[in-house]
Design a protein around this motif. Sequence first.
Motif, PDB file in Angstrom:
ATOM      1  N   ASN A   1      40.423  20.021 -11.783  1.00 51.76           N
ATOM      2  CA  ASN A   1      39.396  20.953 -12.244  1.00 51.76           C
ATOM      3  C   ASN A   1      38.267  21.098 -11.236  1.00 51.76           C
ATOM      4  OD1 ASN A   1      37.107  19.075 -13.013  1.00 51.76           O
ATOM      5  ND2 ASN A   1      38.774  18.158 -14.189  1.00 51.76           N
ATOM      6  N   THR A   2      37.475  22.142 -11.432  1.00 50.84           N
ATOM      7  CA  THR A   2      36.422  22.445 -10.454  1.00 50.84           C
ATOM      8  C   THR A   2      35.297  21.417 -10.481  1.00 50.84           C
ATOM      9  OG1 THR A   2      35.401  23.973 -12.011  1.00 50.84           O
ATOM     10  CG2 THR A   2      36.890  24.926 -10.405  1.00 50.84           C
ATOM     11  N   ASP A   3      35.180  20.643 -11.562  1.00 54.50           N
ATOM     12  CA  ASP A   3      34.163  19.590 -11.564  1.00 54.50           C
ATOM     13  C   ASP A   3      34.508  18.480 -10.578  1.00 54.50           C
ATOM     14  OD1 ASP A   3      31.749  19.441 -13.676  1.00 54.50           O
ATOM     15  OD2 ASP A   3      33.320  20.692 -14.510  1.00 54.50           O
TER      16      ASP A   3
ATOM     17  N   HIS B   1      39.738  12.251 -19.692  1.00 53.22           N
ATOM     18  CA  HIS B   1      38.801  13.104 -18.975  1.00 53.22           C
ATOM     19  C   HIS B   1      39.294  14.554 -18.935  1.00 53.22           C
ATOM     20  CE1 HIS B   1      36.369   9.719 -17.449  1.00 53.22           C
ATOM     21  NE2 HIS B   1      37.491   9.111 -17.135  1.00 53.22           N
ATOM     22  N   THR B   2      40.149  14.928 -19.905  1.00 51.40           N
ATOM     23  CA  THR B   2      40.595  16.324 -19.921  1.00 51.40           C
ATOM     24  C   THR B   2      40.513  16.856 -21.347  1.00 51.40           C
ATOM     25  OG1 THR B   2      42.919  15.686 -20.198  1.00 51.40           O
ATOM     26  CG2 THR B   2      42.173  16.110 -17.952  1.00 51.40           C
TER      27      THR B   2
ATOM     28  N   ASN C   1      35.024  17.745 -20.901  1.00 46.79           N
ATOM     29  CA  ASN C   1      34.832  16.298 -20.788  1.00 46.79           C
ATOM     30  C   ASN C   1      35.323  15.775 -19.443  1.00 46.79           C
ATOM     31  OD1 ASN C   1      37.531  16.721 -21.163  1.00 46.79           O
ATOM     32  ND2 ASN C   1      37.798  15.168 -22.756  1.00 46.79           N
ATOM     33  N   PHE C   2      35.285  16.641 -18.436  1.00 43.20           N
ATOM     34  CA  PHE C   2      35.807  16.268 -17.126  1.00 43.20           C
ATOM     35  C   PHE C   2      35.010  15.105 -16.534  1.00 43.20           C
ATOM     36  CE2 PHE C   2      36.855  21.045 -16.704  1.00 43.20           C
ATOM     37  CZ  PHE C   2      38.014  20.886 -17.417  1.00 43.20           C
TER      38      PHE C   2
ATOM     39  N   ALA D   1      31.401   7.605 -16.269  1.00 41.13           N
ATOM     40  CA  ALA D   1      31.025   7.717 -17.680  1.00 41.13           C
ATOM     41  C   ALA D   1      32.163   8.397 -18.445  1.00 41.13           C
ATOM     42  CB  ALA D   1      29.736   8.521 -17.809  1.00 41.13           C
ATOM     43  N   PHE D   2      32.054   8.382 -19.777  1.00 40.88           N
ATOM     44  CA  PHE D   2      33.149   8.879 -20.614  1.00 40.88           C
ATOM     45  C   PHE D   2      32.627   9.898 -21.633  1.00 40.88           C
ATOM     46  CE2 PHE D   2      34.049   4.660 -19.124  1.00 40.88           C
ATOM     47  CZ  PHE D   2      35.355   4.753 -18.650  1.00 40.88           C
TER      48      PHE D   2
END
Lengths: 167, 418
Positions: A17-19, B274-275, B382-383, B392-393
């Motif tokens: 992803n872009t982040d 994280h997705t 939530n990336f 972090a989460f």
Amino acid sequence: MQTRITGRVWKYGNDVNTDVIFPGKYTYSISDPDEMAQHALEDLDPDFVAQVQPGDIIVASTNWGCGSSREQAVICLKRAGVGAIVARSFARIYFRNCINHALPIVTCDAVDGVQSGDTITIDFALGVVSTPKGDYAFPPYSPEVLEILEDGGLIPHAQKVLGILKT
Amino acid sequence: MGYTFAEKILARRAGLAHVAPGQIVTVKPDRLLTHDNTADISRKFRKIGVDRVSDPQMNVIVLDHVVPAADETYATNHKVIREFVVEQGIPAFYDVGEGICHQVLPEKGHAWPGAVIVGSDSHTPTHGAFGAFAAGIGRTEAAAVMATGTIWLRVPESIKIVLTGALPPRVSAKDVILHIIGRLKADGATYCSVEFMGEAIAALSMSGRMTLTNMSAEMGAKNAVVAPDAITRAWLERRVTHPYEEVHADPDAHYARVLEFDVSDLAPQIAKPHTVDNVVPITEVIGVRIDQALLGTCTNGRLEDLRAAAGLLRGKHIAPNVRLLVLPASREVLLAAISEGIVADLVTAGATLLNPGCGPCLGAHQGCMAPAEVTISTANRNFKGRMGSKNAFIYLGSPATVAASALAGVITDPREAA
């Protein structure tokens, strides 16, 4: 636009992803492309910025560039030296952002034939990516997209359309 | 053979009898939405070499991402934008405090059935909740639209998602869309137009519909749409005063995929780090410790969302060591929440009230996380690294889930809360 590009591979997976390509915390504070390049892929692959060389090619699996519309996620890679991105599929806005910045982008399954560090060749005239494990065909660009790429991106293209390009 | 929503609206706007998926058309958008990134867009616009935007009425500019300015760089960008707005004579400018662009744009009458909206923000599909064709674009592209007044669009394939049944108590549109994204995955609708329909959609408020279309971006959708009905028309009354022509898909249109979900037994859903497509029923994550709870954003910062949270928090207090951040999506939402007593309920329960805006969702200010911290959030992403530290989460859930979890200090099923 070059018709043939040869470069060294950086291989990545699905849904990058872009982040992680360009963190959101920098999107409104960094405007210099050279500074953007220093943060490319910062949260995914810390080795990338240290080792990327001009002409390197990113080869990924599905949905490269999902998430935010930030085009710094294209600019940072282009300025870092990336010559093209090859992926099984691209997120839509990312795809458009690449075209708009004249960063060649190829949709095919070449990720199946490469490891990081391999050398591959993209032949845009033939529509083929040649890897150590074989060739992967890709469809031609639509005429509209090709025109923007050949004009050098959307800004020169818009200048041409508006009749203000000094050539 | 009939046509989908996307095929019909793009054909009409391109002046063609009909169009097919894959075809590229050039259209003039009704609205171009930009936000804090207008500073950079204005620089790119000048680089093109024209002096005036093609149509000042087309532009809608909302300052929302980092408001009020967190430092000198942000402040300077905001100043550049204000000067650009004056110079170009752009009437639809909404400064610091009005709210998040995806809430302000429809509130101020810039979204309507049959409109074509492009925006330099990936959650622009939100406006499909009003029957508009709305898609995200990049900054350079926004500059080119300012200069030329037109954009090329590829006619997308369409996916029909039919929602049947009725939602159980304390289960909301957020749970529905998380469930769908969990099934379709992050690329399940890439470059597609998503059409939501069915009895469960008909029963949803505009707020809930906006949650669905907003998060369709997280499965790659180009646009997502809910056909206008009496609820849409009632919401738009007095906001959109000019006539408009609704666009409805034909009953015999061709879809690349048709999916049906019965929402009757749906449990609250959570997207784990994280997705966004890492979705599980809440029962699988109950008890996860949280440091921060975030109620707000363009996904879930509307009155209905604040009301759902206040229903659980009223007369109680959040757990020690939990920060509950509340950001109403707009000034209009904030004022309504004040007059309903919701703001007092939330603040009394221990919430920290922040001004309308995007807040910590993009990790620039107002509640960024330290390494190893955990946030449960009503946001849409939530990336890794999204809200500060890459260590972090972020867990995503509904307003009810966030409120119940803030009370307990751990992820909690809102159906079990008192």
